[in-house]
Design a protein around this motif. Structure first.
Motif, PDB file in Angstrom:
ATOM      1  N   ALA A   1     -42.640  -8.021 -27.779  1.00  0.00           N
ATOM      2  CA  ALA A   1     -41.025  -8.638 -27.563  1.00  0.00           C
ATOM      3  C   ALA A   1     -41.111  -9.049 -26.665  1.00  0.00           C
ATOM      4  O   ALA A   1     -39.982  -9.514 -26.465  1.00  0.00           O
ATOM      5  N   ASP A   2     -41.556  -9.453 -25.883  1.00  0.00           N
ATOM      6  CA  ASP A   2     -42.046 -10.785 -24.929  1.00  0.00           C
ATOM      7  C   ASP A   2     -42.164 -11.693 -25.660  1.00  0.00           C
ATOM      8  O   ASP A   2     -41.118 -13.308 -25.354  1.00  0.00           O
ATOM      9  N   TYR A   3     -42.304 -11.963 -26.434  1.00  0.00           N
ATOM     10  CA  TYR A   3     -42.257 -13.349 -27.487  1.00  0.00           C
ATOM     11  C   TYR A   3     -41.279 -13.645 -29.194  1.00  0.00           C
ATOM     12  O   TYR A   3     -40.904 -14.481 -29.330  1.00  0.00           O
ATOM     13  N   VAL A   4     -40.421 -12.895 -28.857  1.00  0.00           N
ATOM     14  CA  VAL A   4     -40.023 -12.569 -29.589  1.00  0.00           C
ATOM     15  C   VAL A   4     -38.892 -13.335 -30.035  1.00  0.00           C
ATOM     16  O   VAL A   4     -37.516 -12.091 -29.411  1.00  0.00           O
ATOM     17  N   GLN A   5     -38.461 -13.876 -30.571  1.00  0.00           N
ATOM     18  CA  GLN A   5     -36.924 -14.887 -29.668  1.00  0.00           C
ATOM     19  C   GLN A   5     -35.790 -14.028 -31.136  1.00  0.00           C
ATOM     20  O   GLN A   5     -34.551 -13.954 -30.497  1.00  0.00           O
ATOM     21  N   GLY A   6     -35.660 -14.215 -31.917  1.00  0.00           N
ATOM     22  CA  GLY A   6     -35.399 -12.945 -33.429  1.00  0.00           C
ATOM     23  C   GLY A   6     -35.037 -11.960 -33.830  1.00  0.00           C
ATOM     24  O   GLY A   6     -35.979 -11.173 -32.603  1.00  0.00           O
ATOM     25  N   GLU A   7     -34.483 -11.582 -35.192  1.00  0.00           N
ATOM     26  CA  GLU A   7     -34.956 -10.219 -35.356  1.00  0.00           C
ATOM     27  C   GLU A   7     -35.727  -9.732 -35.871  1.00  0.00           C
ATOM     28  O   GLU A   7     -36.343  -9.217 -36.106  1.00  0.00           O
ATOM     29  N   ARG A   8     -36.984 -11.805 -36.318  1.00  0.00           N
ATOM     30  CA  ARG A   8     -37.802 -11.468 -37.070  1.00  0.00           C
ATOM     31  C   ARG A   8     -39.108 -12.112 -35.955  1.00  0.00           C
ATOM     32  O   ARG A   8     -38.855 -12.943 -35.820  1.00  0.00           O
ATOM     33  N   LEU A   9     -39.970 -11.574 -36.817  1.00  0.00           N
ATOM     34  CA  LEU A   9     -40.911 -12.868 -36.183  1.00  0.00           C
ATOM     35  C   LEU A   9     -41.878 -13.892 -36.721  1.00  0.00           C
ATOM     36  O   LEU A   9     -41.488 -14.068 -37.444  1.00  0.00           O
ATOM     37  N   SER A  10     -41.528 -15.108 -36.020  1.00  0.00           N
ATOM     38  CA  SER A  10     -41.165 -16.721 -36.454  1.00  0.00           C
ATOM     39  C   SER A  10     -43.237 -17.441 -36.167  1.00  0.00           C
ATOM     40  O   SER A  10     -43.376 -17.137 -34.987  1.00  0.00           O
ATOM     41  N   ASP A  11     -42.654 -18.337 -36.642  1.00  0.00           N
ATOM     42  CA  ASP A  11     -44.111 -18.985 -36.502  1.00  0.00           C
ATOM     43  C   ASP A  11     -44.157 -19.587 -34.863  1.00  0.00           C
ATOM     44  O   ASP A  11     -45.065 -19.507 -34.661  1.00  0.00           O
ATOM     45  N   ASP A  12     -43.183 -19.911 -34.297  1.00  0.00           N
ATOM     46  CA  ASP A  12     -42.695 -20.530 -33.309  1.00  0.00           C
ATOM     47  C   ASP A  12     -42.735 -19.434 -32.424  1.00  0.00           C
ATOM     48  O   ASP A  12     -43.578 -19.153 -30.647  1.00  0.00           O
ATOM     49  N   ASP A  13     -42.610 -18.337 -32.560  1.00  0.00           N
ATOM     50  CA  ASP A  13     -42.802 -16.986 -31.508  1.00  0.00           C
ATOM     51  C   ASP A  13     -44.540 -16.833 -31.501  1.00  0.00           C
ATOM     52  O   ASP A  13     -45.189 -16.684 -30.089  1.00  0.00           O
ATOM     53  N   ILE A  14     -44.971 -16.927 -32.631  1.00  0.00           N
ATOM     54  CA  ILE A  14     -46.734 -16.847 -32.408  1.00  0.00           C
ATOM     55  C   ILE A  14     -47.035 -18.379 -31.823  1.00  0.00           C
ATOM     56  O   ILE A  14     -48.389 -18.182 -30.690  1.00  0.00           O
ATOM     57  N   ALA A  15     -47.157 -19.444 -32.001  1.00  0.00           N
ATOM     58  CA  ALA A  15     -47.570 -20.269 -31.280  1.00  0.00           C
ATOM     59  C   ALA A  15     -46.903 -20.270 -29.499  1.00  0.00           C
ATOM     60  O   ALA A  15     -47.765 -20.841 -28.770  1.00  0.00           O
ATOM     61  N   ARG A  16     -45.518 -19.681 -29.727  1.00  0.00           N
ATOM     62  CA  ARG A  16     -45.215 -18.893 -27.949  1.00  0.00           C
ATOM     63  C   ARG A  16     -46.667 -18.358 -26.863  1.00  0.00           C
ATOM     64  O   ARG A  16     -46.939 -18.412 -26.209  1.00  0.00           O
ATOM     65  N   ALA A  17     -46.844 -17.228 -28.310  1.00  0.00           N
ATOM     66  CA  ALA A  17     -47.665 -16.396 -27.227  1.00  0.00           C
ATOM     67  C   ALA A  17     -49.033 -17.222 -27.518  1.00  0.00           C
ATOM     68  O   ALA A  17     -49.980 -16.888 -26.695  1.00  0.00           O
TER      69      ALA A  17
END
Length: 126
Positions: free
Chosen positions: A5-21
């Protein structure tokens, strides 16, 4: 250990979330609430059962080589040759990764960090 949850910016996991993590050294993926299938990518639905009830999860950092290939003629942004592989993590999730050592199918590997030759980082195992 970080929470997904520290990385998910919206309601669903995105490629940007994975890249940030990945930039923080965290492997992020998603798991299906209906069948338990895990994936190392962001998707609108489970590739196994089609359910849209998925949750972002932090993935384990150890696994084994499921398949591998050597890239002898790399794209312009990369220096070659190098190895890429599908790594099957200890929970059964599979993801594509750069490999830092000589490996064969079935070899044990662990997450070593990331490579960021382009705007999207990729996991590195060895």
């Amino acid at each position: 250990m970080s929470d997904a949850a520290d990385y998910v910016q919206g309601e669903r996991l995105s490629d940007d979330d994975i890249a940030r993590a990945l930039r923080d050294g965290v492997l992020l993926g998603q798991e299906c609430a209906d069948c338990g299938h895990g994936t190392g990518t962001a998707a609108a639905a489970c590739s196994h059962c089609g359910s849209r009830d998925t949750t972002a999860v932090v993935l384990p950092e150890d696994g084994e080589i499921y398949t591998e290939t050597r890239i002898n003629v790399p794209p312009p942004a990369f220096e070659g040759p190098y190895t890429v592989a599908i790594v099957e993590l200890s929970d059964g999730t599979r993801l594509t990764a750069h490999i830092e050592s000589d490996v064969s199918v079935g070899d044990a590997v662990s997450f070593q960090g990331t490579i960021a030759e382009d705007i999207r980082p990729a996991p590195v195992f060895g």
